[in-house]
Motif scaffolding. Structure first.
Motif, mmCIF file in Angstrom:
data_model
loop_
_atom_site.group_PDB
_atom_site.id
_atom_site.type_symbol
_atom_site.label_atom_id
_atom_site.label_comp_id
_atom_site.label_asym_id
_atom_site.label_seq_id
_atom_site.Cartn_x
_atom_site.Cartn_y
_atom_site.Cartn_z
ATOM 1 N N TYR A 1 7.599 -0.170 0.270
ATOM 2 C CA TYR A 1 8.545 0.289 1.284
ATOM 3 C C TYR A 1 7.817 0.685 2.564
ATOM 4 O O TYR A 1 8.220 0.306 3.664
ATOM 5 C CB TYR A 1 9.373 1.463 0.758
ATOM 6 N N LEU A 2 6.746 1.442 2.422
ATOM 7 C CA LEU A 2 5.998 1.876 3.605
ATOM 8 C C LEU A 2 5.365 0.698 4.343
ATOM 9 O O LEU A 2 5.338 0.678 5.570
ATOM 10 C CB LEU A 2 4.927 2.898 3.205
ATOM 11 N N SER A 3 4.874 -0.281 3.612
ATOM 12 C CA SER A 3 4.258 -1.425 4.277
ATOM 13 C C SER A 3 5.296 -2.273 5.005
ATOM 14 O O SER A 3 5.036 -2.764 6.105
ATOM 15 C CB SER A 3 3.471 -2.274 3.279
ATOM 16 N N THR A 4 6.482 -2.447 4.424
ATOM 17 C CA THR A 4 7.506 -3.228 5.127
ATOM 18 C C THR A 4 8.008 -2.486 6.359
ATOM 19 O O THR A 4 8.285 -3.107 7.379
ATOM 20 C CB THR A 4 8.698 -3.562 4.212
ATOM 21 N N THR A 5 8.099 -1.174 6.276
ATOM 22 C CA THR A 5 8.501 -0.384 7.443
ATOM 23 C C THR A 5 7.474 -0.546 8.554
ATOM 24 O O THR A 5 7.820 -0.753 9.714
ATOM 25 C CB THR A 5 8.647 1.097 7.061
ATOM 26 N N TYR A 6 6.188 -0.479 8.199
ATOM 27 C CA TYR A 6 5.120 -0.642 9.194
ATOM 28 C C TYR A 6 5.165 -2.030 9.814
ATOM 29 O O TYR A 6 5.080 -2.178 11.038
ATOM 30 C CB TYR A 6 3.760 -0.406 8.541
ATOM 31 N N VAL A 7 5.313 -3.053 8.999
ATOM 32 C CA VAL A 7 5.331 -4.429 9.507
ATOM 33 C C VAL A 7 6.546 -4.652 10.394
ATOM 34 O O VAL A 7 6.444 -5.260 11.464
ATOM 35 C CB VAL A 7 5.299 -5.433 8.335
ATOM 36 N N ASP A 8 7.706 -4.145 9.991
ATOM 37 C CA ASP A 8 8.911 -4.294 10.808
ATOM 38 C C ASP A 8 8.733 -3.645 12.179
ATOM 39 O O ASP A 8 9.096 -4.222 13.195
ATOM 40 C CB ASP A 8 10.120 -3.688 10.109
ATOM 41 N N SER B 1 5.585 4.690 -15.368
ATOM 42 C CA SER B 1 6.574 5.090 -14.369
ATOM 43 C C SER B 1 5.908 5.492 -13.061
ATOM 44 O O SER B 1 6.396 5.165 -11.974
ATOM 45 C CB SER B 1 7.419 6.251 -14.892
ATOM 46 N N SER B 2 4.793 6.211 -13.148
ATOM 47 C CA SER B 2 4.106 6.630 -11.931
ATOM 48 C C SER B 2 3.519 5.426 -11.190
ATOM 49 O O SER B 2 3.544 5.375 -9.959
ATOM 50 C CB SER B 2 3.017 7.655 -12.241
ATOM 51 N N ILE B 3 3.010 4.443 -11.929
ATOM 52 C CA ILE B 3 2.485 3.235 -11.288
ATOM 53 C C ILE B 3 3.618 2.465 -10.618
ATOM 54 O O ILE B 3 3.495 2.012 -9.478
ATOM 55 C CB ILE B 3 1.734 2.364 -12.304
ATOM 56 N N PHE B 4 4.740 2.321 -11.315
ATOM 57 C CA PHE B 4 5.887 1.622 -10.751
ATOM 58 C C PHE B 4 6.377 2.309 -9.482
ATOM 59 O O PHE B 4 6.642 1.667 -8.461
ATOM 60 C CB PHE B 4 7.018 1.544 -11.778
ATOM 61 N N LEU B 5 6.492 3.633 -9.514
ATOM 62 C CA LEU B 5 6.942 4.390 -8.358
ATOM 63 C C LEU B 5 5.950 4.263 -7.207
ATOM 64 O O LEU B 5 6.350 4.109 -6.049
ATOM 65 C CB LEU B 5 7.145 5.861 -8.739
ATOM 66 N N SER B 6 4.665 4.296 -7.509
ATOM 67 C CA SER B 6 3.638 4.164 -6.466
ATOM 68 C C SER B 6 3.715 2.798 -5.782
ATOM 69 O O SER B 6 3.614 2.703 -4.554
ATOM 70 C CB SER B 6 2.240 4.350 -7.058
ATOM 71 N N VAL B 7 3.889 1.746 -6.558
ATOM 72 C CA VAL B 7 3.989 0.406 -5.989
ATOM 73 C C VAL B 7 5.260 0.274 -5.152
ATOM 74 O O VAL B 7 5.244 -0.321 -4.069
ATOM 75 C CB VAL B 7 3.944 -0.660 -7.109
ATOM 76 N N ALA B 8 6.359 0.844 -5.610
ATOM 77 C CA ALA B 8 7.613 0.775 -4.856
ATOM 78 C C ALA B 8 7.490 1.518 -3.524
ATOM 79 O O ALA B 8 7.925 1.007 -2.480
ATOM 80 C CB ALA B 8 8.753 1.347 -5.683
#
Length: 74
Positions: A21-28, A10-17
């Motif tokens: 999200y942060l990378s798409t926000t940065y790219v946008d 669960s922690s790995i899944f949450l970390s990847v999610a």
């Protein structure tokens, strides 16, 4: 499956999610600011229409894709 394995997955899944999200926000934000600096100023004059020159090059067409069946330049 043990509770420890569930917590680890669960922690790995949450970390990847969160990272996604942060990378798409940065790219946008980054590409939106680049596009805004390249965008031509809006004027009240009519925009010239896109056309194909005699040598096959495009005139007055800022985007990489080109419309089919465009008129020839006069």
């Amino acid at each position: 499956m043990k509770l420890r394995d569930l917590a680890k997955g669960s922690s790995i899944f949450l970390s990847v999610a969160v990272a996604g999200y942060l990378s798409t926000t940065y790219v946008d934000q980054r590409f939106a600011s680049l596009e805004a600096t390249r965008a031509p100023a809006h004027t009240n004059a009519p925009a010239p229409s896109a056309c194909v020159d005699e040598d096959g090059s495009w005139k007055n067409w800022p985007w990489p894709n080109v419309p089919a069946l465009s008129p020839k330049c006069r």
